[in-house]
Design a protein around this motif. Structure first.
Motif, mmCIF file in Angstrom:
data_model
loop_
_atom_site.group_PDB
_atom_site.id
_atom_site.type_symbol
_atom_site.label_atom_id
_atom_site.label_comp_id
_atom_site.label_asym_id
_atom_site.label_seq_id
_atom_site.Cartn_x
_atom_site.Cartn_y
_atom_site.Cartn_z
ATOM 1 N N THR A 46 0.826 -1.205 0.000
ATOM 2 C CA THR A 46 0.000 0.000 0.000
ATOM 3 C C THR A 46 0.861 1.256 0.000
ATOM 4 O OG1 THR A 46 -1.199 -1.260 1.632
ATOM 5 C CG2 THR A 46 -2.099 0.865 1.049
ATOM 6 N N SER A 47 1.947 1.209 0.757
ATOM 7 C CA SER A 47 2.674 2.438 1.059
ATOM 8 C C SER A 47 3.334 3.091 -0.145
ATOM 9 C CB SER A 47 3.715 2.152 2.129
ATOM 10 O OG SER A 47 3.059 1.718 3.291
ATOM 11 N N ALA A 48 3.948 2.284 -1.017
ATOM 12 C CA ALA A 48 4.675 2.876 -2.134
ATOM 13 C C ALA A 48 3.737 3.687 -3.019
ATOM 14 C CB ALA A 48 5.387 1.802 -2.931
ATOM 15 N N VAL A 50 0.849 4.952 -2.254
ATOM 16 C CA VAL A 50 0.237 6.067 -1.530
ATOM 17 C C VAL A 50 1.162 7.281 -1.555
ATOM 18 C CG1 VAL A 50 -0.343 6.885 0.791
ATOM 19 C CG2 VAL A 50 -1.316 4.757 -0.036
ATOM 20 N N MET A 51 2.457 7.037 -1.365
ATOM 21 C CA MET A 51 3.390 8.149 -1.188
ATOM 22 C C MET A 51 4.141 8.569 -2.453
ATOM 23 S SD MET A 51 2.889 8.745 2.021
ATOM 24 C CE MET A 51 4.167 9.876 2.530
ATOM 25 N N PHE A 199 -4.779 -0.399 7.274
ATOM 26 C CA PHE A 199 -5.056 0.401 8.470
ATOM 27 C C PHE A 199 -4.890 -0.424 9.745
ATOM 28 C CE2 PHE A 199 -7.913 3.895 6.454
ATOM 29 C CZ PHE A 199 -6.776 4.465 5.919
ATOM 30 N N ILE A 201 -2.482 -1.305 11.414
ATOM 31 C CA ILE A 201 -1.582 -0.723 12.403
ATOM 32 C C ILE A 201 -1.866 0.766 12.627
ATOM 33 C CG2 ILE A 201 0.835 -0.180 12.897
ATOM 34 C CD1 ILE A 201 1.577 -2.771 11.428
ATOM 35 N N SER A 202 -2.095 1.504 11.545
ATOM 36 C CA SER A 202 -2.178 2.961 11.688
ATOM 37 C C SER A 202 -3.564 3.472 12.066
ATOM 38 C CB SER A 202 -1.718 3.631 10.393
ATOM 39 O OG SER A 202 -2.543 3.248 9.321
ATOM 40 N N ASN A 203 -4.603 2.668 11.882
ATOM 41 C CA ASN A 203 -5.953 3.170 12.084
ATOM 42 C C ASN A 203 -6.849 2.006 12.520
ATOM 43 O OD1 ASN A 203 -7.953 5.060 12.049
ATOM 44 N ND2 ASN A 203 -7.586 5.703 9.935
ATOM 45 N N TRP B 69 -6.384 10.335 2.252
ATOM 46 C CA TRP B 69 -5.562 9.511 3.142
ATOM 47 C C TRP B 69 -6.354 8.337 3.692
ATOM 48 C CZ3 TRP B 69 -0.575 10.118 2.802
ATOM 49 C CH2 TRP B 69 -0.083 11.354 2.381
ATOM 50 N N LYS B 109 -5.052 11.511 12.787
ATOM 51 C CA LYS B 109 -5.174 10.261 12.023
ATOM 52 C C LYS B 109 -4.348 10.317 10.736
ATOM 53 C CE LYS B 109 -7.228 7.476 14.380
ATOM 54 N NZ LYS B 109 -6.208 6.620 14.889
ATOM 55 N N ASP B 112 -0.759 9.913 11.561
ATOM 56 C CA ASP B 112 -0.457 8.499 11.847
ATOM 57 C C ASP B 112 -0.332 7.695 10.562
ATOM 58 O OD1 ASP B 112 -0.430 8.949 14.500
ATOM 59 O OD2 ASP B 112 -2.227 7.784 14.995
ATOM 60 N N ILE B 113 -1.284 7.912 9.654
ATOM 61 C CA ILE B 113 -1.286 7.145 8.406
ATOM 62 C C ILE B 113 -0.022 7.449 7.607
ATOM 63 C CG2 ILE B 113 -2.473 6.828 6.187
ATOM 64 C CD1 ILE B 113 -5.119 7.400 7.744
ATOM 65 N N ARG B 114 0.343 8.737 7.544
ATOM 66 C CA ARG B 114 1.558 9.117 6.818
ATOM 67 C C ARG B 114 2.796 8.499 7.453
ATOM 68 N NH1 ARG B 114 1.658 14.990 3.977
ATOM 69 N NH2 ARG B 114 3.638 14.186 3.259
ATOM 70 N N PHE B 116 2.950 5.778 9.183
ATOM 71 C CA PHE B 116 2.959 4.344 8.868
ATOM 72 C C PHE B 116 3.613 4.102 7.502
ATOM 73 C CE2 PHE B 116 0.936 0.919 6.483
ATOM 74 C CZ PHE B 116 1.199 -0.177 7.289
ATOM 75 N N HIS B 117 3.176 4.865 6.514
ATOM 76 C CA HIS B 117 3.709 4.657 5.161
ATOM 77 C C HIS B 117 5.201 5.002 5.086
ATOM 78 C CE1 HIS B 117 -0.124 3.549 3.661
ATOM 79 N NE2 HIS B 117 -0.683 4.729 3.851
ATOM 80 N N ASP B 118 5.593 6.069 5.806
ATOM 81 C CA ASP B 118 7.021 6.430 5.823
ATOM 82 C C ASP B 118 7.858 5.296 6.401
ATOM 83 O OD1 ASP B 118 6.702 8.873 4.674
ATOM 84 O OD2 ASP B 118 6.518 9.974 6.565
#
Lengths: 314, 190
Positions: A46-48, A50-51, A199, A201-203, B69, B109, B112-114, B116-118
């Motif tokens: 997901t992360s790549a 997203v950012m 989500f 972990i983060s949400n 996000w 939130k 936090d989400i950012r 996590f991705h970092d």
């Protein structure tokens, strides 16, 4: 013997080891030789995407280039998220050759990207390439009596122009596969609802809410357990289940198993090969239903009675 | 003042359309995406409203919203959109534009989400792969919430659900090089 290039994904070496292990057993029985991509890397999940834009393509592309070197026609991917990223990337690169050339410069040490490999999820591979008849012929221990709710999640069938597999709204491939093993696939309306995915972990509260609804509908379907084909779905539904129970006050007690674990069981592998102790929600009670007769549902009985009564009048 | 995009050129709309490869003007505001979206209830502006905001050129409002996000890219919306708009691609385009133009929401939130991705991307850069336990631990440290999910730890670790050790891959070096080149490419493309 069929040969298959295999991409396990990070969680296959972590939380979903039981998926990886049983998949290998099952493929052995089905006479498929799996060649794991040497030195593969994380697809970026997901992360790549997203950012970043380029990294989201470069990470999967490196794996695609490595996979092409093995020269098998098809690559099978265990994790649904990896599957979606890799297949989506391939489609995007193949449609934009100029972009593909540019991204290729970031992984040029591994070689040139050709776009020749066909990508399938392992569920798709079982369903399309091996076929239900072959799978049925390998069953030595029928799972009759076991009622299952097949949960596909988002990415195995969506977006449909990327996956090109089954229905994005109400898929049936896993259901039919389970029926081929002798189990009963229940009607289950939340087959492709999202579990909250990354989500976790983060949400976490979003995951608990979304996964909670899936558990609730699965419970109502009358299933003894949920069958999945995605490591993140599995860990959200299984590992977070005790918390969801605590917060909603409902008891689900629904084990969440990989389709390959049930295939291995039906193919006659001993239970210890399924790595059942790894499950947070215990599987044992659910598996005791194997061999039980499933009584006809009241609804069906009523309809049958009505039809009989009508034919008597005639 | 809000203009309807008739008098001024709507550069924001153009940028989103170009990045997403979809035409936001196709949206006729039926709201099917909102009823389909599993997280629309958590969004400041659900997808339908975001579409309209793009049409109106409300750039900053879009950038500061939490909507993109919260999008999980589950693609349920785009599968049902009668105008065949790739809604997740639009969300992604706004997100990337906001990152490029250095907009940062102060919403907890979103932060936090950012984070996590970092952390996730850092992890891949370091090891070539991702390791769940390290990931969870690092997230807790960086969000200063050390005890999050700790109650799951004894069971998850004992049962071997989350393995403690991890393997190192040869790929790490190649990945680090890729990160550098991808970053350079991103700058060159601008």
């Amino acid at each position: 013997m069929n040969k298959l290039t295999y991409f396990p994904g990070c969680s296959a070496h972590g939380t979903s080891e039981e998926f990886d292990h049983t998949l290998k057993l099952v493929m052995q029985t089905l006479d498929v030789q799996m060649e794991e991509i040497p030195d593969w890397n994380c697809c970026g999940a997901t992360s790549a995407h997203v950012m970043t834009e380029n990294l989201a393509l470069a990470l999967p592309m490196r794996n695609l280039v490595l996979a092409e070197r093995l020269e098998n026609k098809t690559m099978g991917i265990a994790c649904a998220s990896c599957y979606s990223r890799m297949k989506g990337t391939k489609k995007h690169l193949d449609e934009n050759p100029e972009l593909a050339r540019r991204i290729n410069t970031t992984v040029i040490d591994e070689g040139e990207y050709k776009g020749t490999i066909d990508i399938k999820s392992m569920l798709q591979y079982c369903y399309e390439e091996i076929g239900l008849e072959t799978i049925k012929s390998k069953v030595t221990k029928s799972l009759s009596g076991l009622k299952v709710a097949c949960y596909y999640g988002c990415l195995l069938t969506r977006p449909k122009d990327i996956t090109l597999f089954d229905s994005p709204e109400y898929p049936m491939s896993m259901d039919l596969l389970m029926e081929a093993l002798g189990a009963k696939a229940m009607e289950f309306d939340f087959k492709t609802e999202c579990c909250g995915a990354s989500f976790s972990i983060s949400n976490t509260e979003v995951v608990e809410s979304l996964s909670g609804k899936i558990l609730e509908v699965a419970k109502e379907s009358g299933a003894h357990l949920i069958v999945v084909a995605c490591p993140l779905c599995q860990s959200n539904l299984d590992m977070r289940q005790p918390d969801i129970e605590k917060h909603t006050g409902r008891k689900f007690d629904l084990p969440v198993m990989y389709f390959t674990q049930l295939m291995a069981l039906a193919f006659g592998y001993p239970e210890k090969e399924l790595k059942l102790p790894k499950h947070i929600v215990s599987v044992e009670a659910a598996l005791k239903h194997i061999g039980e007769a499933i009584p006809e549902p009241e609804k069906v009985k009523k309809i049958k009675k009505a039809v009989e009564a009508e034919s008597e009048v005639e | 003042m809000i203009t309807l995009g008739l008098l001024e050129k709507n550069t924001f709309l153009e940028a989103v359309n170009k990045k997403s490869g979809t035409n936001v003007l196709e949206c006729y505001q039926c709201g099917k995406c909102v009823s389909t979206c599993p997280v629309s209830g958590y969004m400041d502006f659900p997808p339908r409203e975001i579409m309209q905001m793009i049409k109106l050129g409300l750039k900053e409002e879009c950038y500061m919203a939490n909507s993109m996000w919260f999008c999980l890219t589950c693609s349920a919306c785009s599968g049902r959109c009668p105008r065949e708009i790739d809604v997740p691609a639009v969300m992604e385009a706004i997100r990337h534009l906001a990152i490029e133009e250095n907009y940062r929401s102060e919403n907890k939130k979103v932060k936090d989400i950012r984070k996590f991705h970092d952390i996730f991307l850092d992890m891949i850069k370091r090891y070539g792969r991702n390791y769940e336990l390290r990931m969870m631990a690092e997230f807790n440290i960086r969000t200063r919430n050390l005890f999050k999910d700790m109650h799951l730890a004894p069971k998850a670790l004992l049962k071997g659900k989350i393995p403690i050790g991890h393997e190192s891959t040869k790929s790490a070096k190649a990945i680090q090089k890729m990160y550098k080149l991808a970053e350079k490419l991103e700058k060159d493309m601008k």
